[in-house]
Design a protein around this motif. Structure first.
Motif, short mmCIF file in Angstrom:
data_model
loop_
_atom_site.label_atom_id
_atom_site.label_comp_id
_atom_site.label_asym_id
_atom_site.label_seq_id
_atom_site.Cartn_x
_atom_site.Cartn_y
_atom_site.Cartn_z
N TYR A 235 0.82 -1.20 0.00
CA TYR A 235 0.00 0.00 0.00
C TYR A 235 0.86 1.25 0.00
CZ TYR A 235 -4.45 -2.34 0.78
OH TYR A 235 -5.58 -3.09 0.63
N PHE B 206 0.23 5.75 -0.09
CA PHE B 206 -0.77 6.79 0.15
C PHE B 206 -0.18 8.16 -0.14
CE2 PHE B 206 -3.43 3.87 2.64
CZ PHE B 206 -2.50 2.96 3.11
N HIS C 182 -6.06 21.23 9.50
CA HIS C 182 -6.77 20.14 8.84
C HIS C 182 -6.09 18.79 9.00
CE1 HIS C 182 -10.00 22.28 6.78
NE2 HIS C 182 -9.16 23.24 6.57
N GLY C 183 -5.03 18.71 9.75
CA GLY C 183 -4.38 17.42 9.91
C GLY C 183 -3.95 16.86 8.57
N TYR D 92 -4.81 6.68 -2.82
CA TYR D 92 -4.05 5.58 -2.29
C TYR D 92 -4.04 4.44 -3.29
CZ TYR D 92 -8.50 3.43 -0.79
OH TYR D 92 -9.77 2.89 -0.75
N SER E 264 -2.73 -2.47 4.61
CA SER E 264 -3.46 -1.25 4.95
C SER E 264 -4.24 -1.40 6.24
CB SER E 264 -4.43 -0.91 3.82
OG SER E 264 -5.25 0.17 4.20
N SER F 87 -9.16 -0.63 14.12
CA SER F 87 -7.99 -0.34 14.96
C SER F 87 -7.77 1.17 14.94
CB SER F 87 -6.74 -1.06 14.45
OG SER F 87 -6.36 -0.56 13.19
N GLN G 11 -4.63 4.18 15.58
CA GLN G 11 -3.21 4.43 15.75
C GLN G 11 -2.98 5.86 16.24
OE1 GLN G 11 -1.96 3.44 11.73
NE2 GLN G 11 -1.29 1.42 12.39
N TYR H 202 0.07 8.75 16.20
CA TYR H 202 1.33 9.17 15.61
C TYR H 202 1.80 10.46 16.27
CZ TYR H 202 0.49 6.05 11.59
OH TYR H 202 0.27 4.96 10.78
N VAL I 26 -6.13 -2.22 19.13
CA VAL I 26 -7.02 -3.03 18.29
C VAL I 26 -8.28 -3.47 19.03
CG1 VAL I 26 -7.18 -5.14 16.92
CG2 VAL I 26 -5.03 -3.86 16.98
N LEU J 65 -1.28 12.90 16.41
CA LEU J 65 -2.36 12.58 15.48
C LEU J 65 -2.92 11.20 15.78
CD1 LEU J 65 -0.41 13.67 12.30
CD2 LEU J 65 -2.52 14.77 13.05
N ALA K 274 -8.52 3.14 11.46
CA ALA K 274 -8.37 2.27 10.30
C ALA K 274 -9.71 1.67 9.89
CB ALA K 274 -7.38 1.16 10.59
N ALA L 204 -12.18 -0.64 3.67
CA ALA L 204 -11.95 0.37 2.64
C ALA L 204 -10.48 0.49 2.29
CB ALA L 204 -12.49 1.71 3.08
N GLY L 205 -9.60 -0.12 3.06
CA GLY L 205 -8.18 -0.11 2.75
C GLY L 205 -7.48 1.20 3.03
N LYS L 206 -8.01 2.01 3.94
CA LYS L 206 -7.37 3.29 4.24
C LYS L 206 -7.67 3.69 5.67
CE LYS L 206 -11.30 5.58 2.03
NZ LYS L 206 -11.99 6.13 3.19
N SER L 207 -7.01 4.77 6.11
CA SER L 207 -7.20 5.29 7.44
C SER L 207 -7.67 6.73 7.37
CB SER L 207 -5.89 5.22 8.25
OG SER L 207 -5.49 3.88 8.43
N PHE M 258 -7.44 10.35 9.45
CA PHE M 258 -6.68 11.05 10.47
C PHE M 258 -7.51 12.15 11.11
CE2 PHE M 258 -2.23 9.71 10.47
CZ PHE M 258 -2.22 8.85 9.38
N GLY M 259 -7.29 12.34 12.42
CA GLY M 259 -7.84 13.51 13.08
C GLY M 259 -7.00 14.73 12.74
N ASP M 260 -7.45 15.90 13.17
CA ASP M 260 -6.74 17.14 12.87
C ASP M 260 -5.53 17.38 13.76
OD1 ASP M 260 -9.67 19.09 11.87
OD2 ASP M 260 -8.38 17.70 10.77
#
Lengths: 113, 111
Positions: A31, A33, A41-42, A48, A97, B31, B33, B35, B50, B88, B92, B96-99, B101-103
């Motif tokens: 994967y 991205f 806005h983070g 992706y 992912s 899950s 995460q 950062y 998780v 951050l 997950a 949908a295969g993506k995450s 993120f918050g601001d």
């Protein structure tokens, strides 16, 4: 251990020009991205890719094009740059992912005049 | 679109103080995460949680995943100037295969 690299690190361009940001990873991660980061806005997902030749739109794909002909490369193209695309762009990769760590590149700072 | 709200947006504290940062959503995540990002660099993973109710500790940092897997918190004990950065959270969506993120929460720890 090169990891994930982005080039250029800094770019100044003019409105209407085409710009390509490069991303290269050495881990053979499936994967990859592209995110943009603006103040307040983070990180917002642009596009992706789950594997070579497979790409999907993220949250803010308009004005951007991606391709993934090789697993290790995931270039992002701004077809006709606009001032609203001034931002910091981060590329990331992950082995699987969602459940696995996303490893981020150092970012490309793009200014569109 | 799944949304993640982080609070507070900014936090400035003195060295030695404790703090908690929150990450909330109305959606369930497979899950979550956390950062940490330093100026001029990309985000670096701190932890992945998780299981609902899961608590993980990383030295002075304690991470908790809500029972319903919709929210999470990060608690820092005895903050140090080296903890300064942007924190951050990312949820997950495996299907949908993506995450998402918050601001982020910008933390400044003053010596």
């Amino acid at each position: 251990d090169a990891g994930i690299t982005q080039s250029p690190r800094y770019k100044i361009t003019e409105t209407g020009r085409q710009v390509t940001l490069m991303c290269h990873q050495t881990w053979s991660h499936s994967y990859m991205f592209w995110y943009r980061q603006d103040l307040g806005h983070g990180l917002r997902l642009i596009y992706y890719s789950a594997a070579a030749d497979i790409t999907d739109k993220g949250e803010v794909p308009d004005g951007y094009v991606v391709s993934r002909s090789k697993t290790e490369n995931f270039p992002l193209t701004l077809e006709s740059a606009t001032r609203s695309q001034t931002s910091v762009y981060f590329c990331a990769s992950s082995q699987i992912s969602g459940m696995k760590t996303q490893y981020f590149g150092p970012g490309t700072r793009l200014l569109v005049l | 679109t799944q949304l993640l709200e982080q609070s507070p947006q900014f936090l400035s504290i003195q060295e030695g103080e404790n703090l908690t940062v929150y990450c909330n959503s109305s959606s369930v995540f497979s899950s979550l995460q956390w950062y940490r990002q330093e100026p001029g660099e990309g985000p670096v993973l701190l932890v992945t949680v998780v299981t609902g109710g899961e608590v993980k500790k990383l030295k002075r940092l304690t991470f908790q995943f809500g029972d319903a897997r919709k929210d999470s918190s990060l608690h820092i004990t005895a903050a140090q100037p080296g903890d300064t950065g942007l924190y951050l959270c990312a949820g997950a969506d495996t299907n949908a295969g993506k995450s998402t993120f918050g601001d982020g929460t910008t933390l400044t720890v003053k010596p």
